[in-house]
Structures are given as C-alpha cells and as structure tokens.
Design an enzyme around this catalytic site. Structure first.
Site, mmCIF file in Angstrom:
data_model
loop_
_atom_site.group_PDB
_atom_site.id
_atom_site.type_symbol
_atom_site.label_atom_id
_atom_site.label_comp_id
_atom_site.label_asym_id
_atom_site.label_seq_id
_atom_site.Cartn_x
_atom_site.Cartn_y
_atom_site.Cartn_z
ATOM 1 N N SER A 60 -10.520 -9.110 -41.240
ATOM 2 C CA SER A 60 -10.756 -7.820 -40.563
ATOM 3 C C SER A 60 -12.132 -7.279 -40.922
ATOM 4 C CB SER A 60 -9.705 -6.799 -40.984
ATOM 5 O OG SER A 60 -10.067 -5.509 -40.490
ATOM 6 N N TYR A 104 -4.575 -2.247 -46.866
ATOM 7 C CA TYR A 104 -4.682 -3.271 -45.809
ATOM 8 C C TYR A 104 -6.019 -4.017 -45.872
ATOM 9 C CZ TYR A 104 -5.876 -5.089 -41.201
ATOM 10 O OH TYR A 104 -6.348 -5.886 -40.188
HETATM 11 N N1 NAP Z 1 -5.872 -5.022 -33.783
HETATM 12 C C1 NAP Z 1 -6.934 -4.801 -34.556
HETATM 13 O O1 NAP Z 1 -7.726 -3.843 -34.370
HETATM 14 C C2 NAP Z 1 -7.227 -5.763 -35.677
HETATM 15 C C3 NAP Z 1 -8.479 -5.665 -36.321
HETATM 16 C C4 NAP Z 1 -8.787 -6.544 -37.352
HETATM 17 C C5 NAP Z 1 -7.843 -7.488 -37.741
HETATM 18 N N2 NAP Z 1 -6.641 -7.565 -37.117
HETATM 19 C C6 NAP Z 1 -5.678 -8.574 -37.570
HETATM 20 O O2 NAP Z 1 -5.340 -9.402 -36.481
HETATM 21 C C7 NAP Z 1 -4.007 -9.897 -36.655
HETATM 22 C C8 NAP Z 1 -3.188 -9.613 -35.391
HETATM 23 O O3 NAP Z 1 -3.200 -8.219 -35.126
HETATM 24 P P1 NAP Z 1 -2.693 -7.614 -33.733
HETATM 25 O O4 NAP Z 1 -3.328 -6.285 -33.597
HETATM 26 O O5 NAP Z 1 -2.809 -8.622 -32.666
HETATM 27 O O6 NAP Z 1 -1.143 -7.355 -34.094
HETATM 28 P P2 NAP Z 1 0.148 -7.108 -33.189
HETATM 29 O O7 NAP Z 1 -0.169 -6.880 -31.760
HETATM 30 O O8 NAP Z 1 0.932 -6.064 -33.936
HETATM 31 O O9 NAP Z 1 0.903 -8.505 -33.352
HETATM 32 C C9 NAP Z 1 1.310 -8.926 -34.616
HETATM 33 C C10 NAP Z 1 1.941 -10.288 -34.505
HETATM 34 O O10 NAP Z 1 2.372 -10.683 -35.826
HETATM 35 C C11 NAP Z 1 3.783 -10.891 -35.813
HETATM 36 N N3 NAP Z 1 4.336 -10.405 -37.072
HETATM 37 C C12 NAP Z 1 4.130 -9.200 -37.649
HETATM 38 N N4 NAP Z 1 4.822 -9.116 -38.796
HETATM 39 C C13 NAP Z 1 5.474 -10.291 -38.928
HETATM 40 C C14 NAP Z 1 6.367 -10.803 -39.904
HETATM 41 N N5 NAP Z 1 6.739 -10.099 -40.962
HETATM 42 N N6 NAP Z 1 6.867 -12.042 -39.727
HETATM 43 C C15 NAP Z 1 6.525 -12.774 -38.643
HETATM 44 N N7 NAP Z 1 5.676 -12.350 -37.691
HETATM 45 C C16 NAP Z 1 5.168 -11.109 -37.835
HETATM 46 C C17 NAP Z 1 4.285 -10.124 -34.590
HETATM 47 O O11 NAP Z 1 5.434 -10.714 -34.039
HETATM 48 P P3 NAP Z 1 6.890 -9.989 -34.030
HETATM 49 O O12 NAP Z 1 6.652 -8.525 -33.814
HETATM 50 O O13 NAP Z 1 7.659 -10.668 -32.948
HETATM 51 O O14 NAP Z 1 7.423 -10.303 -35.352
HETATM 52 C C18 NAP Z 1 3.142 -10.304 -33.615
HETATM 53 O O15 NAP Z 1 3.232 -11.562 -32.976
HETATM 54 C C19 NAP Z 1 -3.466 -9.214 -37.920
HETATM 55 O O16 NAP Z 1 -3.641 -10.066 -39.015
HETATM 56 C C20 NAP Z 1 -4.361 -7.998 -38.062
HETATM 57 O O17 NAP Z 1 -4.447 -7.553 -39.393
HETATM 58 C C21 NAP Z 1 -6.304 -6.716 -36.086
#
Ligand code: NAP
Length: 268
Positions: free
Chosen positions: A160, A173
């Site tokens: 991130s 985080y």
């Molecule tokens: N969005 C941002 O602005 C941003 C910025 C920097 C980094 N990131 C990183 O990018 C990654 C994805 O983020 P996103 O925003 O795309 O998230 P998201 O839309 O909330 O999706 C999260 C994914 O992870 C799965 N997940 C969450 N907790 C889990 C668990 N305990 N066991 C198994 N699967 C789990 C969810 O599936 P289910 O709900 O079906 O379990 C979903 O497929 C993360 O590592 C986040 O920290 C995001």
C-alpha cells in the site's frame, strides 16, 4: 457505483493474449476489487487461475465471468485469518485445483480497518495480523519452496502507498503493509537465486467495493495527485501481469507504486 460499472466495462473489454499461457495462478481475495481485476487480467493473458475469497457466491461470479470470456478459472474458498494449518490446507486445495502446481501466487487479500489508535479493537488487531501478514507468510512458506524446486515462479505481494507515509487514524494497517514490503525483500533474497521472483505492488487510493462507502474521501485524497483521481483496480492488475511475465526477468525484491503519484508528491 459509477466507478464500479466503468471498471466492469474495462474488464469485460480486455483483449486476450497468450503471454501467460500454460501458467497457473492463485490470487487471494480475488472475489472483489483489486484481486478480481488481477484474476481477470491474468486469465485474459492465458493463465489458469484460482479465484478465492470467503464468499463462494462472489468468487463464483468472478470465475463465471472469466469462463464466459474463454478463460480457465476455479473457485477455492479460504478464510485467511484462520489458523496456519487451515491456510496450508487451502494452499493444497488450490494446488490440486490447478493440476498440482502453482506458478504464480498473488497475496492480495487484506483488511484495512481505520480509526484512532485508541479505538482499534482486539478483533481488528488480530484480523490485521492474521490476514495481512500471517496468511501471506504461510502461503509463501508452503508454495515458494515448491516453486524453487521447479526452478521458476513468481510471487507478488500487494502492499500500500500508506506503508511509507504517516496517515492519521491509520496506524496499524500501513504497518502490516510495511511488513509485507520487507518480507518481499527477504523472500527475494531467499528464493530469487532459485528462480522465484518476489515483488510488491503498492496501490494508491483505489476505488473498490472494500471502500465503496468512502467514495468522497477517495476523491478528496487524490484530487491533488498527478493522476487527480483514485487508482483503478485494472491498473494494479496490469502491473502484476507485467511482474509475473517473462518481461520482468530481472526484477527481484522491488516495490512498484501504482498510486497515481500520491506517495511521490504528497505535501503532508
Ligand atoms: N482499495 C484501496 O484503496 C487499497 C489501497 C492500497 C492497498 N490495498 C490493498 O489491496 C488489497 C485488496 O483491497 P481491495 O480494496 O480490493 O479489497 P476488497 O474490495 O475489500 O476485497 C478484499 C478481498 O479479500 C478477501 N478477503 C478479505 N478478508 C479475507 C479473509 N479473512 N479471508 C479470505 N479472504 C478475505 C475478500 O473476499 P471475501 O469478502 O469473499 O472474503 C475480497 O475478495 C488489500 O490487501 C488492500 O490492503 C487497497
């Protein structure tokens, strides 16, 4: 909502190519957001993918969309904040679904609760540690030695932009993401000489279902960045695709900021 529709249209229109044909890929957290885009982009380039998440319906919808475009996708559910033994068992199920070996591992699943340091709950602390650090560690410990034995493989950890700046009400985080960047460097040193590439892609503020309730916050955070808007999940996926391709043969232990310039230009 509009952003999500625009992303789905981009993913739907992905041109197919063969650059990852013959490779197998496990993408954690690929039932939503950034992981979904990664699964779809890798599949469009010929990789056979495992789509994963806790919710089989959400993962199933992503796998169906990949198959509808001619790709190959399997659903393997996972609860990544579970005990390490269950993560190992998940790795075995994913490996079996992919015909016995995994060439590409993308540690994408993550949780990002915010709030003041004093208000972080014990449950949130546990989920952050278990999902964002322990699960990737167990998956790498299980799968990287097998990649090393075969003499090739690629692991991408999703970090991130927050790992290298102080953001109020977001202390723990980003610390997990700083940890994954450091693990990436150590794993590159450990497994790189055996042909396994380990790198980090660090997204900026990205519009996903996970932060769908904070569209205004994302817009405010990114309006003064060079890109002037939130990152699109597909942009993260393009970077991952390059990193796991033969074109990145000399890339080991690196962190790529796909963040619209937020880290490089942030004033405070
Ligand atoms: N969005 C941002 O602005 C941003 C910025 C920097 C980094 N990131 C990183 O990018 C990654 C994805 O983020 P996103 O925003 O795309 O998230 P998201 O839309 O909330 O999706 C999260 C994914 O992870 C799965 N997940 C969450 N907790 C889990 C668990 N305990 N066991 C198994 N699967 C789990 C969810 O599936 P289910 O709900 O079906 O379990 C979903 O497929 C993360 O590592 C986040 O920290 C995001």
């Amino acid at each position: 909502m509009q952003q999500n529709q625009a992303l789905q249209e981009l993913l739907e229109a992905l041109p197919a190519d063969e650059r990852l044909r013959g490779r197998t890929a496990l993408i954690t957290g690929s039932s939503s957001g950034i992981g979904e885009a990664i699964a779809k982009v890798l599949a469009a380039s010929g990789a056979e993918v495992v789509v994963s998440g806790r919710n089989s319906d959400r993962a199933g919808a992503v796998a169906d969309a990949i198959r509808a475009k001619g790709g190959t996708a399997h659903v393997v559910t996972a609860t990544l904040d579970a005990e390490p033994s269950e993560i190992r068992e998940f790795a075995a199920r994913a490996e079996a679904a992919l015909g016995g070996s995994i060439d590409i591992l993308v540690n994408n699943a993550g949780v990002y609760p915010g709030g003041s340091t004093a208000d972080v709950t014990d449950e949130e602390m546990q989920a952050l540690w278990a999902t964002n650090i322990r699960a990737p560690h167990v998956l790498v410990a299980t799968l990287a030695p097998r990649m090393a034995e075969r003499g090739h493989g690629s692991i991408v950890n999703i970090g991130s932009w927050m790992a290298r700046v102080g953001v109020p009400y977001m202390a723990l985080y980003p610390a997990t993401k700083a940890a994954i960047e450091q693990l990436t460097r150590a794993w590159a040193a450990e497994y790189g000489p055996s042909g396994v590439h380990v790198n980090t892609v660090a997204p900026g503020a990205t519009a996903t279902p996970g932060n769908g309730a904070f569209v205004d916050v994302l817009a405010a955070m990114t309006k003064d960045t060079p890109a002037g808007a939130p990152v699109r999940p597909i942009d993260i996926a393009y970077a991952v695709r390059w990193l796991v391709s033969d074109e990145a043969a000399f890339v080991h232990g690196a962190t790529f900021d796909i963040d619209g310039g937020i880290d490089a230009t942030r004033m405070r």
